[in-house]
Design a protein around this motif. Structure first.
Motif, PDB file in Angstrom:
ATOM      1  N   GLU A   1      -6.172  23.306 -35.930  1.00 35.91           N
ATOM      2  CA  GLU A   1      -5.903  24.587 -35.200  1.00 35.91           C
ATOM      3  C   GLU A   1      -4.933  24.555 -34.233  1.00 35.91           C
ATOM      4  N   ILE A   2      -4.666  23.254 -33.554  1.00 33.64           N
ATOM      5  CA  ILE A   2      -3.783  23.013 -32.491  1.00 33.64           C
ATOM      6  C   ILE A   2      -2.288  22.943 -33.124  1.00 33.64           C
ATOM      7  N   LEU A   3      -2.275  22.183 -34.116  1.00 31.21           N
ATOM      8  CA  LEU A   3      -0.921  22.154 -35.062  1.00 31.21           C
ATOM      9  C   LEU A   3      -0.733  23.505 -35.651  1.00 31.21           C
ATOM     10  N   ALA A   4      -1.649  24.118 -36.215  1.00 32.77           N
ATOM     11  CA  ALA A   4      -1.159  25.386 -36.634  1.00 32.77           C
ATOM     12  C   ALA A   4      -0.689  26.433 -35.520  1.00 32.77           C
ATOM     13  N   GLY A   5      -1.278  26.129 -34.381  1.00 31.14           N
ATOM     14  CA  GLY A   5      -0.902  27.139 -33.340  1.00 31.14           C
ATOM     15  C   GLY A   5       0.678  26.796 -32.887  1.00 31.14           C
ATOM     16  N   ILE A   6       0.968  25.443 -33.018  1.00 31.13           N
ATOM     17  CA  ILE A   6       2.282  25.024 -32.647  1.00 31.13           C
ATOM     18  C   ILE A   6       3.297  25.518 -33.455  1.00 31.13           C
ATOM     19  N   ARG A   7       2.884  25.728 -34.930  1.00 36.40           N
ATOM     20  CA  ARG A   7       3.861  26.176 -36.073  1.00 36.40           C
ATOM     21  C   ARG A   7       3.653  27.663 -35.950  1.00 36.40           C
ATOM     22  N   LEU A   8       2.806  28.441 -35.656  1.00 37.42           N
ATOM     23  CA  LEU A   8       2.994  29.733 -35.753  1.00 37.42           C
ATOM     24  C   LEU A   8       3.855  30.384 -34.577  1.00 37.42           C
ATOM     25  N   LEU A   9       3.830  29.763 -33.346  1.00 35.85           N
ATOM     26  CA  LEU A   9       4.559  30.148 -32.247  1.00 35.85           C
ATOM     27  C   LEU A   9       6.049  29.981 -32.678  1.00 35.85           C
ATOM     28  N   ALA A  10       6.095  28.563 -33.362  1.00 34.60           N
ATOM     29  CA  ALA A  10       7.691  28.472 -33.505  1.00 34.60           C
ATOM     30  C   ALA A  10       8.124  29.407 -34.619  1.00 34.60           C
ATOM     31  N   GLU A  11       7.366  29.692 -35.646  1.00 35.41           N
ATOM     32  CA  GLU A  11       7.622  30.346 -36.720  1.00 35.41           C
ATOM     33  C   GLU A  11       8.070  31.929 -36.431  1.00 35.41           C
TER      34      GLU A  11
END
Ligand SMILES: *Cc1c(COP(=O)(O)O)cnc(C)c1O
Ligand SMILES: [Zn+2]
Length: 426
Positions: free
Chosen positions: A340-350
């Motif tokens: 979920e942390i990695l998905a959170g990083i990608r979501l903010l970036a995208e």
């Protein structure tokens, strides 16, 4: 620059009355100690709020340069700052695309991933604590760090000409080790977790005359985090948000954001409000979240196991106070798994074009859960505190190599066809 000099060189009146124990309320004069002699409770800086109420005003603040020092009277220095003169006043960014993904219509990101000079909110606490170290006459400084503090102490010590010893746990991202050594600091990796490092540092201050920013200088260090809260209120047009989501390691940042809003209200700088504080941790190191969810006061230490190294403190020094601030404010706490942390990083970036480190991934992932669970509601003003930069924790992310083509338009056309069939690039 003239204004910088105003704050830095002339406005040096201090409103600090001393240190006070947060448990038994015993008072002490200002000195480099963090623990109460009576009860071993943590000490906190105390101010003369009556005098502050006469001098602190929006007009006075906005007339100063956009750095953390514009809140001078609410910070614990008695002499002009020696380090971090340009630190703070990071952007508060409206985040409508992330908001749409989370179902929040008034969402903001406070981006301390671009704080000067080492790209995390730790530059604020170091600006205060190393300046204080200079006031107390230390020529050797240091810290126990989960990474970002190491970077900031090393960089700021270099600029101030102080000798620095930095203690880190043996498992840490390469970028955070290199980003400490580069400044010429003496870096010592301790075989163990952050909590082992911290225990060693607590002994060091009894045997060596060093200023360790988050050990014997901790009361001053912690005050630097208030500036995140001051800036959020000012950048929202002088009001507190309805809710703030804050990542927690030792729990200090969350308690100090809470204190910042309370101080601004007390001094009449912002109208009365009841901002709710939400704490975010990794599932693999969630002692504060667990205490909040189970409704108990006592924090049970854990052994950290997470990619969010900057938050990997198993026995959080301010855990009790962070849980209390969360509860008193009407907030809540949640944790996030590594995936979920990695998905959170990608979501903010995208969605918003902001590349944060693992701690920021924790904040975004937890905000998503809190919105789903109804703790955050769509019309409220919600601020996510993004505390560090993604370039420092790239080890956590695996990316596919980019598509490669010959320098020919026909090849590009083929690739563009593939992209539009894939449908992910609009
Ligand atoms: C240190 C740190 C935190 C949390 O700080 P505490 O005040 O110890 O809770 C959050 N995010 C990042 C990136 C950090 O380095
Ligand atoms: Zn005490």
């Amino acid at each position: 620059m003239a204004l910088t000099r105003d704050v830095v060189e002339t406005e040096t009146r201090s409103y600090v009355t001393g240190l006070r124990c947060r448990l038994c309320r015993a008072t002490y004069p200002e000195r480099p100690v963090a623990i109460c002699e009576e009860c071993f409770g943590p000490l906190e800086v105390e101010y003369d709020y009556e005098a502050l109420a006469r001098v602190v005003s929006r007009e006075r603040i906005v007339a100063r340069p956009p750095t953390m020092w514009r809140y001078w009277e609410l910070l614990p220095l008695t002499a002009p700052p020696r380090v971090g003169i340009e630190t703070g006043y990071t952007p508060l960014i409206p985040a409508p695309r992330l908001g749409e993904a989370l179902g929040l219509k008034n969402l903001y990101v406070k981006n301390d991933g671009v704080c000067h000079p080492t790209l995390s909110f730790k530059d604020r606490v170091v600006a205060i604590s190393l300046s204080k170290a200079c006031e107390f006459g230390f020529d050797t400084v240091g810290c126990a760090s989960t990474g970002n503090l190491a970077n900031s102490v090393a960089a700021n010590a270099a600029r101030a000409g102080l000798r620095a010893y930095i203690f880190i746990p043996e498992r840490l991202e390469q970028a955070k080790i290199l980003g400490t050594q580069i400044y010429g600091a003496r870096v010592i990796a301790v075989r163990g977790t952050y909590d082992d490092v911290n225990r060693l540092c607590s002994e060091i201050v009894y045997t060596l005359n060093w200023g360790l920013v988050n050990v014997n200088l901790r009361p001053f260090y912690a005050e630097g985090s208030k500036t995140v809260g001051f800036e959020i209120a000012e950048q929202l047009g002088w009001r507190a948000p309805d809710a703030v989501v804050v990542p927690m390691a030792g729990g200090s940042l969350l308690t100090k954001i809470h204190k910042a809003f309370a101080e601004l209200q007390r001094l009449g700088v912002i109208p009365p409000a009841r901002p709710r504080l939400f704490g975010a941790q990794a599932r693999g190191c969630n002692p504060i979240v667990a205490a909040v969810k189970e409704g108990r006061e006592e924090i049970r230490p854990v052994k950290p196991q997470t990619i969010a190294h900057s938050l990997a403190i198993g026995d959080p020094a301010d855990g009790y106070f962070a849980a209390r601030a969360i509860r008193q404010s009407g907030g809540w706490a949640e944790d996030a798994t590594d995936a979920e942390i990695l998905a959170g990083i990608r979501l903010l970036a995208e969605t918003e074009g902001i590349f944060t480190e693992t701690a920021g991934g924790v904040t975004v992932a937890v905000a998503r859960k809190l919105a789903e669970q109804g703790y955050l509601s769509p019309e409220e003003t919600v601020v996510l505190v993004i505390t560090g930069n993604g370039l420092k924790t790239m080890d956590a992310l695996a990316t596919a190599p980019p598509i490669s083509i010959a320098p020919k338009i026909t090849e590009l056309e083929r690739v563009l066809r593939d992209f539009s069939e894939g449908g992910s690039h609009s």
